[in-house]
Design a protein around this motif. Structure first.
Motif, PDB file in Angstrom:
ATOM      1  N   ALA A 215      24.870 -26.407  -9.369  1.00 24.12           N
ATOM      2  CA  ALA A 215      24.613 -25.232 -10.201  1.00 24.12           C
ATOM      3  C   ALA A 215      24.254 -24.038  -9.325  1.00 24.12           C
ATOM      4  CB  ALA A 215      23.474 -25.529 -11.177  1.00 24.12           C
ATOM      5  N   SER A 216      24.486 -22.851  -9.858  1.00 23.72           N
ATOM      6  CA  SER A 216      24.106 -21.644  -9.134  1.00 23.72           C
ATOM      7  C   SER A 216      22.588 -21.630  -8.973  1.00 23.72           C
ATOM      8  CB  SER A 216      24.557 -20.399  -9.898  1.00 23.72           C
ATOM      9  OG  SER A 216      23.732 -20.219 -11.037  1.00 23.72           O
ATOM     10  N   GLY A 217      22.103 -20.794  -8.120  1.00 27.05           N
ATOM     11  CA  GLY A 217      20.667 -20.701  -7.878  1.00 27.05           C
ATOM     12  C   GLY A 217      19.965 -19.701  -8.774  1.00 27.05           C
ATOM     13  N   ASP A 218      20.601 -19.327  -9.885  1.00 27.96           N
ATOM     14  CA  ASP A 218      20.027 -18.299 -10.753  1.00 27.96           C
ATOM     15  C   ASP A 218      18.660 -18.655 -11.319  1.00 27.96           C
ATOM     16  OD1 ASP A 218      22.321 -16.886 -10.283  1.00 27.96           O
ATOM     17  OD2 ASP A 218      23.244 -17.383 -12.212  1.00 27.96           O
ATOM     18  N   ASP A 219      18.379 -19.944 -11.473  1.00 25.38           N
ATOM     19  CA  ASP A 219      17.104 -20.339 -12.087  1.00 25.38           C
ATOM     20  C   ASP A 219      16.070 -20.810 -11.067  1.00 25.38           C
ATOM     21  OD1 ASP A 219      18.335 -22.715 -11.411  1.00 25.38           O
ATOM     22  OD2 ASP A 219      17.732 -23.757 -13.238  1.00 25.38           O
TER      23      ASP A 219
ATOM     24  N   VAL B 232      11.093 -28.619   8.507  1.00 27.56           N
ATOM     25  CA  VAL B 232      11.756 -29.927   8.483  1.00 27.56           C
ATOM     26  C   VAL B 232      12.061 -30.440   7.082  1.00 27.56           C
ATOM     27  CG1 VAL B 232      10.851 -30.627  10.731  1.00 27.56           C
ATOM     28  CG2 VAL B 232       9.571 -31.206   8.651  1.00 27.56           C
ATOM     29  N   SER B 233      11.529 -29.804   6.044  1.00 29.91           N
ATOM     30  CA  SER B 233      11.774 -30.311   4.698  1.00 29.91           C
ATOM     31  C   SER B 233      11.543 -29.200   3.686  1.00 29.91           C
ATOM     32  CB  SER B 233      10.833 -31.492   4.417  1.00 29.91           C
ATOM     33  OG  SER B 233      11.229 -32.209   3.279  1.00 29.91           O
ATOM     34  N   CYS B 234      12.321 -29.229   2.591  1.00 25.51           N
ATOM     35  CA  CYS B 234      12.096 -28.261   1.522  1.00 25.51           C
ATOM     36  C   CYS B 234      12.703 -28.759   0.217  1.00 25.51           C
ATOM     37  CB  CYS B 234      12.648 -26.885   1.882  1.00 25.51           C
ATOM     38  SG  CYS B 234      14.437 -26.742   1.819  1.00 25.51           S
ATOM     39  N   LEU B 235      12.316 -28.109  -0.860  1.00 30.11           N
ATOM     40  CA  LEU B 235      12.896 -28.331  -2.185  1.00 30.11           C
ATOM     41  C   LEU B 235      12.663 -27.082  -3.006  1.00 30.11           C
ATOM     42  CD1 LEU B 235      10.409 -28.732  -4.388  1.00 30.11           C
ATOM     43  CD2 LEU B 235      10.366 -31.005  -3.454  1.00 30.11           C
ATOM     44  N   TRP B 236      13.375 -26.989  -4.122  1.00 30.03           N
ATOM     45  CA  TRP B 236      13.221 -25.864  -5.035  1.00 30.03           C
ATOM     46  C   TRP B 236      12.746 -26.372  -6.387  1.00 30.03           C
ATOM     47  CZ3 TRP B 236      16.659 -26.039  -1.158  1.00 30.03           C
ATOM     48  CH2 TRP B 236      16.779 -24.900  -0.346  1.00 30.03           C
ATOM     49  N   ILE B 237      11.970 -25.538  -7.072  1.00 27.90           N
ATOM     50  CA  ILE B 237      11.495 -25.847  -8.426  1.00 27.90           C
ATOM     51  C   ILE B 237      12.114 -24.819  -9.370  1.00 27.90           C
ATOM     52  CG2 ILE B 237       9.498 -26.043  -9.953  1.00 27.90           C
ATOM     53  CD1 ILE B 237       7.787 -26.548  -7.417  1.00 27.90           C
ATOM     54  N   THR B 238      12.642 -25.306 -10.479  1.00 29.24           N
ATOM     55  CA  THR B 238      13.212 -24.440 -11.511  1.00 29.24           C
ATOM     56  C   THR B 238      12.431 -24.636 -12.800  1.00 29.24           C
ATOM     57  OG1 THR B 238      14.761 -26.114 -12.310  1.00 29.24           O
ATOM     58  CG2 THR B 238      15.515 -24.721 -10.509  1.00 29.24           C
TER      59      THR B 238
ATOM     60  N   LEU C  29       8.464 -31.673 -20.011  1.00 24.02           N
ATOM     61  CA  LEU C  29       8.935 -32.744 -19.136  1.00 24.02           C
ATOM     62  C   LEU C  29       9.482 -32.138 -17.863  1.00 24.02           C
ATOM     63  CD1 LEU C  29      12.372 -33.298 -19.238  1.00 24.02           C
ATOM     64  CD2 LEU C  29      11.710 -33.551 -21.605  1.00 24.02           C
ATOM     65  N   ALA C  30       9.631 -32.976 -16.861  1.00 21.26           N
ATOM     66  CA  ALA C  30      10.216 -32.553 -15.584  1.00 21.26           C
ATOM     67  C   ALA C  30      11.361 -33.490 -15.267  1.00 21.26           C
ATOM     68  CB  ALA C  30       9.173 -32.583 -14.468  1.00 21.26           C
ATOM     69  N   MET C  31      12.362 -32.970 -14.593  1.00 19.19           N
ATOM     70  CA  MET C  31      13.503 -33.815 -14.252  1.00 19.19           C
ATOM     71  C   MET C  31      14.061 -33.444 -12.891  1.00 19.19           C
ATOM     72  SD  MET C  31      16.611 -32.198 -16.608  1.00 19.19           S
ATOM     73  CE  MET C  31      17.070 -33.776 -17.103  1.00 19.19           C
ATOM     74  N   LEU C  32      14.751 -34.410 -12.315  1.00 20.88           N
ATOM     75  CA  LEU C  32      15.538 -34.166 -11.121  1.00 20.88           C
ATOM     76  C   LEU C  32      16.731 -35.086 -11.184  1.00 20.88           C
ATOM     77  CD1 LEU C  32      15.179 -36.534  -8.682  1.00 20.88           C
ATOM     78  CD2 LEU C  32      12.912 -35.567  -8.671  1.00 20.88           C
ATOM     79  N   HIS C  33      17.815 -34.642 -10.617  1.00 27.59           N
ATOM     80  CA  HIS C  33      19.003 -35.481 -10.517  1.00 27.59           C
ATOM     81  C   HIS C  33      19.023 -36.006  -9.092  1.00 27.59           C
ATOM     82  CE1 HIS C  33      20.834 -34.484 -14.385  1.00 27.59           C
ATOM     83  NE2 HIS C  33      20.190 -33.340 -14.231  1.00 27.59           N
ATOM     84  N   SER C  34      19.385 -37.269  -8.946  1.00 29.86           N
ATOM     85  CA  SER C  34      19.283 -37.914  -7.651  1.00 29.86           C
ATOM     86  C   SER C  34      20.521 -38.739  -7.354  1.00 29.86           C
ATOM     87  CB  SER C  34      18.055 -38.838  -7.657  1.00 29.86           C
ATOM     88  OG  SER C  34      18.025 -39.648  -6.511  1.00 29.86           O
TER      89      SER C  34
ATOM     90  N   ALA D 163      10.721 -28.365 -16.306  1.00 32.36           N
ATOM     91  CA  ALA D 163      10.752 -27.950 -14.907  1.00 32.36           C
ATOM     92  C   ALA D 163      11.687 -28.921 -14.197  1.00 32.36           C
ATOM     93  CB  ALA D 163       9.362 -28.007 -14.288  1.00 32.36           C
ATOM     94  N   GLY D 164      12.347 -28.441 -13.191  1.00 35.64           N
ATOM     95  CA  GLY D 164      13.261 -29.286 -12.438  1.00 35.64           C
ATOM     96  C   GLY D 164      12.995 -29.180 -10.954  1.00 35.64           C
ATOM     97  N   ILE D 165      13.285 -30.252 -10.255  1.00 39.62           N
ATOM     98  CA  ILE D 165      13.220 -30.271  -8.790  1.00 39.62           C
ATOM     99  C   ILE D 165      14.646 -30.441  -8.315  1.00 39.62           C
ATOM    100  CG2 ILE D 165      12.449 -31.556  -6.768  1.00 39.62           C
ATOM    101  CD1 ILE D 165       9.895 -32.223  -8.293  1.00 39.62           C
ATOM    102  N   ARG D 166      15.047 -29.609  -7.378  1.00 40.95           N
ATOM    103  CA  ARG D 166      16.418 -29.709  -6.871  1.00 40.95           C
ATOM    104  C   ARG D 166      16.458 -29.379  -5.385  1.00 40.95           C
ATOM    105  NH1 ARG D 166      19.910 -24.758  -9.324  1.00 40.95           N
ATOM    106  NH2 ARG D 166      21.228 -25.238  -7.567  1.00 40.95           N
ATOM    107  N   GLY D 167      17.544 -29.802  -4.763  1.00 39.96           N
ATOM    108  CA  GLY D 167      17.775 -29.446  -3.367  1.00 39.96           C
ATOM    109  C   GLY D 167      16.812 -30.067  -2.380  1.00 39.96           C
TER     110      GLY D 167
END
Length: 188
Positions: A85-89, A103-109, A159-164, A123-127
Motif C-alpha cells: 500500500a502507499s504510505g499515505d496513512d 538497525v531496525s524500524c517499523l511504521w504505525i498507521t 484493535l491493532a493488526m499487522l500482516h506478516s 492501528a496497524g504495524i507495517r514495514g
C-alpha cells in the motif's frame, strides 16, 4: 527479568541479549548479575518514536541505507507477491540503533476499516525490518514493544493488526500477537 541489582541498575530481557540501564543510559558490553552471577551480553540501543512527517532529509537517507542493507538494491530484489500500500496513512515511525547505526524500524498507521459493515478504528504495524547483521539480537522485539506501548496508550484503537509473512508468524506470536487466517480485502 533477571534481578534488580540496585536502584540505578536494571536488567530487562530482550531476546538473547539484555539491556542494562545505568543511571538512565543504556550501556553495551557484558554485565554480571550480582544476585545470580550470570554474565549477560548487553546491547546499547536507542529507541525513538516520532511522527513520520517530522523526519529530516538526513534521517530519510539513514532509512534508505537500512532498506538497502535489508532488501538489497531495488533492481535486484525478487518480485514480491503482494502490492504494498502507499504510505499515505503512515503516522509514526519507531527506530532502533546499535550505537550510532540504524538497525531496525517499523511504521504505525491508524485508520477506520469496516468490520461486518461497521466502521472500526484500528492501528496497524507495517514495514518491520531489521538489518540482517543485527537480527536475533532483540532489536525487532524492542521496536515492536515500543510500538505496542504507543498504540495501546496513545492511539487507543478498537484493535491493532499487522500482516506478516508465514516465516515471521512465530516471532509475532512470541510477542502476544495471534494469527488469524481469514479473508482480508482492501478496496480503494
Amino acid at each position: 527479568l533477571c534481578h534488580p541489582t540496585s536502584s540505578s541498575h536494571f536488567l530487562a530481557r530482550s531476546a538473547a541479549s539484555f539491556h542494562v540501564l545505568v543511571g538512565g543510559e543504556l550501556r553495551a558490553g557484558h554485565v554480571r548479575c550480582r544476585a545470580c552471577t550470570t554474565i549477560w551480553n548487553v546491547i546499547a540501543t536507542r529507541i525513538d518514536l516520532r511522527l513520520w512527517r517530522d523526519l529530516s532529509a538526513d534521517e530519510g537517507e539513514e532509512l534508505r541505507g537500512l532498506e538497502l542493507r535489508c532488501f538489497g538494491p531495488v533492481g535486484q530484489r525478487p518480485p514480491h507477491p503482494l502490492t504494498v500500500a502507499s504510505g499515505d496513512d503512515l503516522r509514526w515511525i519507531v527506530r532502533a540503533w546499535d550505537d550510532s547505526l540504524l538497525v531496525s524500524c517499523l511504521w504505525i498507521t491508524d485508520r477506520t476499516i469496516l468490520v461486518d459493515s461497521e466502521p472500526v478504528e484500528i492501528a496497524g504495524i507495517r514495514g518491520v525490518r531489521t538489518d540482517p547483521a543485527h537480527r536475533r539480537r532483540g532489536f525487532g522485539r524492542a521496536i515492536m514493544r515500543r510500538a505496542e506501548e504507543h498504540i495501546w496508550r496513545e492511539v487507543r484503537p478498537a484493535l491493532a493488526m499487522l500482516h506478516s509473512s508465514v516465516m515471521a508468524v512465530p516471532f509475532y506470536e512470541s510477542l502476544g500477537w495471534r494469527a488469524r487466517m481469514s479473508e482480508t480485502r482492501s478496496e480503494p
